[in-house]
Motif scaffolding. Structure first.
Motif, PDB file in Angstrom:
ATOM      1  N   GLU A 212       0.823  -1.211   0.000  1.00  0.00           N
ATOM      2  CA  GLU A 212       0.000   0.000   0.000  1.00  0.00           C
ATOM      3  C   GLU A 212       0.859   1.264   0.000  1.00  0.00           C
ATOM      4  O   GLU A 212       0.511   2.248  -0.674  1.00  0.00           O
ATOM      5  N   ALA A 213       1.978   1.259   0.733  1.00  0.00           N
ATOM      6  CA  ALA A 213       2.834   2.454   0.746  1.00  0.00           C
ATOM      7  C   ALA A 213       3.497   2.652  -0.617  1.00  0.00           C
ATOM      8  O   ALA A 213       3.423   3.727  -1.215  1.00  0.00           O
ATOM      9  N   GLY A 214       4.131   1.600  -1.147  1.00  0.00           N
ATOM     10  CA  GLY A 214       4.858   1.702  -2.414  1.00  0.00           C
ATOM     11  C   GLY A 214       3.978   2.118  -3.574  1.00  0.00           C
ATOM     12  O   GLY A 214       4.292   3.072  -4.307  1.00  0.00           O
ATOM     13  N   THR A 215       2.853   1.435  -3.747  1.00  0.00           N
ATOM     14  CA  THR A 215       1.974   1.763  -4.876  1.00  0.00           C
ATOM     15  C   THR A 215       1.280   3.105  -4.669  1.00  0.00           C
ATOM     16  O   THR A 215       1.026   3.836  -5.630  1.00  0.00           O
ATOM     17  N   GLY A 216       1.011   3.457  -3.408  1.00  0.00           N
ATOM     18  CA  GLY A 216       0.391   4.761  -3.111  1.00  0.00           C
ATOM     19  C   GLY A 216       1.317   5.909  -3.482  1.00  0.00           C
ATOM     20  O   GLY A 216       0.905   6.893  -4.108  1.00  0.00           O
ATOM     21  N   ILE A 217       2.609   5.781  -3.107  1.00  0.00           N
ATOM     22  CA  ILE A 217       3.601   6.815  -3.449  1.00  0.00           C
ATOM     23  C   ILE A 217       3.762   6.885  -4.962  1.00  0.00           C
ATOM     24  O   ILE A 217       3.767   7.973  -5.563  1.00  0.00           O
ATOM     25  N   ALA A 218       3.904   5.716  -5.596  1.00  0.00           N
ATOM     26  CA  ALA A 218       4.113   5.654  -7.046  1.00  0.00           C
ATOM     27  C   ALA A 218       2.971   6.362  -7.791  1.00  0.00           C
ATOM     28  O   ALA A 218       3.209   7.149  -8.715  1.00  0.00           O
ATOM     29  N   GLU A 219       1.742   6.098  -7.361  1.00  0.00           N
ATOM     30  CA  GLU A 219       0.575   6.692  -8.030  1.00  0.00           C
ATOM     31  C   GLU A 219       0.564   8.216  -7.888  1.00  0.00           C
ATOM     32  O   GLU A 219       0.241   8.942  -8.828  1.00  0.00           O
ATOM     33  N   LEU A 220       0.944   8.712  -6.694  1.00  0.00           N
ATOM     34  CA  LEU A 220       0.933  10.164  -6.483  1.00  0.00           C
ATOM     35  C   LEU A 220       2.051  10.851  -7.283  1.00  0.00           C
ATOM     36  O   LEU A 220       1.859  11.945  -7.806  1.00  0.00           O
ATOM     37  N   ILE A 221       3.215  10.192  -7.383  1.00  0.00           N
ATOM     38  CA  ILE A 221       4.304  10.739  -8.217  1.00  0.00           C
ATOM     39  C   ILE A 221       3.831  10.822  -9.675  1.00  0.00           C
ATOM     40  O   ILE A 221       4.006  11.845 -10.344  1.00  0.00           O
ATOM     41  N   ALA A 222       3.223   9.733 -10.162  1.00  0.00           N
ATOM     42  CA  ALA A 222       2.731   9.694 -11.544  1.00  0.00           C
ATOM     43  C   ALA A 222       1.681  10.780 -11.778  1.00  0.00           C
ATOM     44  O   ALA A 222       1.677  11.448 -12.825  1.00  0.00           O
ATOM     45  N   LEU A 223       0.822  11.000 -10.780  1.00  0.00           N
ATOM     46  CA  LEU A 223      -0.227  12.016 -10.889  1.00  0.00           C
ATOM     47  C   LEU A 223       0.374  13.421 -10.940  1.00  0.00           C
ATOM     48  O   LEU A 223      -0.044  14.262 -11.747  1.00  0.00           O
TER      49      LEU A 223
END
Length: 589
Positions: free
Chosen positions: A339-350
């Motif tokens: 949840e932390a890794g994919t959450g950070i990744a998604e916000l960076i991409a956004l």
């Protein structure tokens, strides 16, 4: 002048200077008026005095009661003759805390203080935030949760177990405070990097909410910690005679979903549309599901997915001043795809998508994830959990992190694995071989689970790394130069973020609010901070930082039409500051 107890807060009775109405109680301190919208009726007013006053943590001042207050409130003889002030009490307590060799004993002393004298607890925490934050929060709160059954004294918050199924609304009504604005809830399945601690996870909501007050200024009486106990799969706890939770295996599937749904409905029914529910330390599958299910019907925020993402993005935005370029120029590699890794990744991409107008599908290609089976690639798509599939890019399979680093050549390496010592000497040396200033974030908590230490990162990179971690590390001296490691601590974001939602009467969380919070935090990093290699500002200024984050979050909420507190205040930073609870003692005369 007489002191009165109004809706749980003792305030001086100012006669016609105190306004009671739809806007709440406007007292001379201002701290209750701005974040309250409860109607206070005259018959809730009563006088607190004597022995009861000394046993009430919200109003007890101990030896700081003056001679006049002692006479007015029937305290004569109930206290030693000495009269102290809050500053002297604070000095004495800090002296006492520093005598403890065992950090857990400091935690227990702080919890005892919170139960005895609430304002002094928060004054101590605010004035000594850098020293006490690791005690009441990570990493010591992790140990406290592991031993919660043994150190359990007086219950804090609400425990809602499977026994309460069908009666959750009644249980919520048992809580004495009625004007709750924020709930932090856990089911104890994934406490920090420590795993399933069941009912003992209560230390997390209690700790988080003490930071909501100390760092974000949300009134303690408006905060409610909750643990949902559906059992535990931790065999050690199940066989522990001192375990305080349900002694049964975790409920899953429909039984779990029904209990959580009843809870979410009861909370909204009892506290209204604007109650903020913060999910903490749920296991991956439940965390993503709960956030997706309730984000359109409730004001919900998952700190592990969204809070972590926001604080890490803030560090990356700030780090651009040290490493150069834009976010879009960098390549990111994560160890950990939960949840932390994919959450950070998604916000960076956004964020990259917003800044470059490129579609999310494109910006995600700058970001790579490594999980327990190796690099997340398209040939693995069928077997991947749903939240990993967006990150499965075209590449041959790679098993080991070191090989992934060499193949992808990232400029930024981020650890969210929950597994310690995974950023080895070879991994960091590889990062330093193709980056002049490698950016490495070892985010797993507590300290024992950190992917590497600050000393290892600076030493193995020849002092060239820009480093931040999840748990605190001491400054490191390398070849005559002192490096101060940053801490990518969620406590930078969630208190200010929550305050922004509360003060604007926001009804739903939108991802743009997380981006606004990240940019607001990055803007608080000063030239002096950068000169020390820091990508986060010091915690000593956290209340000011929280006010700026709250203002940006509220501004975004008004812009998106999600704020219900109208009209919009002209100066949102000043309004945020006016909303903040002050732990300074009140005069009860």
């Amino acid at each position: 002048m007489e002191s009165v107890l109004t809706n749980g807060d003792l305030v001086p009775d100012m006669g016609d200077k105190s306004v009671v109405g739809g806007g709440g109680v406007e007292d001379v301190y201002g701290e209750d008026s701005a974040t309250k919208d409860q109607l206070v009726t005259p018959w809730t007013i009563s006088v607190a005095s004597g022995y009861t006053l000394l046993r009430d943590p919200r109003h007890n001042k101990g030896l700081a009661f003056t001679e006049k207050e002692r006479d007015a409130h029937y305290l004569r003889g109930l206290l030693p003759p000495s009269v102290s002030n809050q500053e002297l009490q604070e000095k004495k307590l800090m002296h006492n805390l520093r005598q403890y060799d065992v950090p857990l004993h400091r935690y227990m002393a702080m919890m005892d203080l919170q139960e005895r004298n609430e304002r002094l607890f928060y004054k101590l925490l605010i004035d000594n935030v850098e020293e006490l934050l690791p005690i009441v929060y990570t990493p010591i709160v992790g140990e406290a949760c592991q031993k919660y059954g043994s150190i359990f004294r007086r219950p804090q918050g609400l425990f809602i177990s499977l026994k309460e199924k069908g009666k959750i609304l009644e249980v919520l009504k048992n809580w004495p405070e009625k004007s709750i604005q924020v709930i932090v809830v856990t089911d104890g399945e994934r406490i920090l990097g420590l795993g399933d601690l069941g009912c003992q996870g209560m230390g997390i909501p209690v700790g988080k909410l003490s930071l909501y007050t100390a760092l974000g200024g949300v009134r303690p009486s408006a905060c409610l910690p909750i643990t949902i106990d559906v059992g535990t799969n931790n065999e050690k706890l199940l066989s522990d005679e001192f375990y305080i939770g349900l002694k049964q295996k975790r409920a899953t599937g429909q039984e779990y979903a029904e209990l959580l749904h009843e809870f979410m409905c009861a909370v909204k029914q009892n506290y209204g549309e604007k109650i903020l529910i913060q999910f903490e330390d749920f296991a991956n599958h439940n965390a993503f599901e709960l956030l997706a299910k309730y984000r359109t019907t409730h004001l919900v925020f998952n700190d592990d997915i969204q809070g972590t993402a926001s604080v890490v993005l803030a560090g990356l935005i700030a780090a651009l001043k040290l490493v150069g370029g834009t976010l879009a120029d960098h390549t990111f590699l994560f160890l950990g795809a939960g949840e932390a890794g994919t959450g950070i990744a998604e916000l960076i991409a956004l964020e990259i998508s917003k800044k470059t107008n490129a579609p999310l599908e494109e910006t995600r290609k700058k970001i790579w994830l490594v999980d327990s089976k190796g690099l997340v690639v398209s040939s693995r798509k069928e077997s991947l959990q749903h939240f990993k599939r967006s990150w499965a890019h075209e590449h041959e399979p790679v098993k080991e992190l070191l090989d992934a680093v060499k193949a992808i050549k990232p400029t930024v390496l981020i650890g969210t694995s929950g597994v310690g010592k995974t950023f080895t000497k070879d991994v960091i040396k590889a990062m330093a071989s193709f980056n002049e200033k490698p950016l490495i974030l070892a985010l797993s908590n507590p300290t024992s689970q950190s992917e590497c230490t600050a000393e290892e990162a600076y030493t193995w990179s020849g002092g060239r790394v820009i480093f931040a971690s999840g748990s605190p590390f001491d400054p490191v001296e390398h070849e005559g130069k002192v490096f101060v490691p940053g801490q990518a601590n969620n406590a930078y974001i969630f208190p200010g973020f929550g305050l922004g939602l509360i003060m604007s009467g926001t009804i739903r969380v939108h991802d743009d609010m997380l981006l606004a919070a990240s940019e607001a935090l990055a803007a608080q990093v000063t030239k002096e901070n950068y000169e020390k290699g820091l990508i986060y500002p010091p915690f000593s200024n956290i209340r000011n930082i929280s006010a700026h984050i709250a203002a940006k979050v509220a501004a975004k909420s008004y812009e998106l039409g999600l704020a219900s507190r109208l009209p919009r205040p002209k100066d949102l930073v000043k309004f945020a500051e006016s909303c903040m609870y002050s732990p300074v003692y009140r005069n009860y005369l």
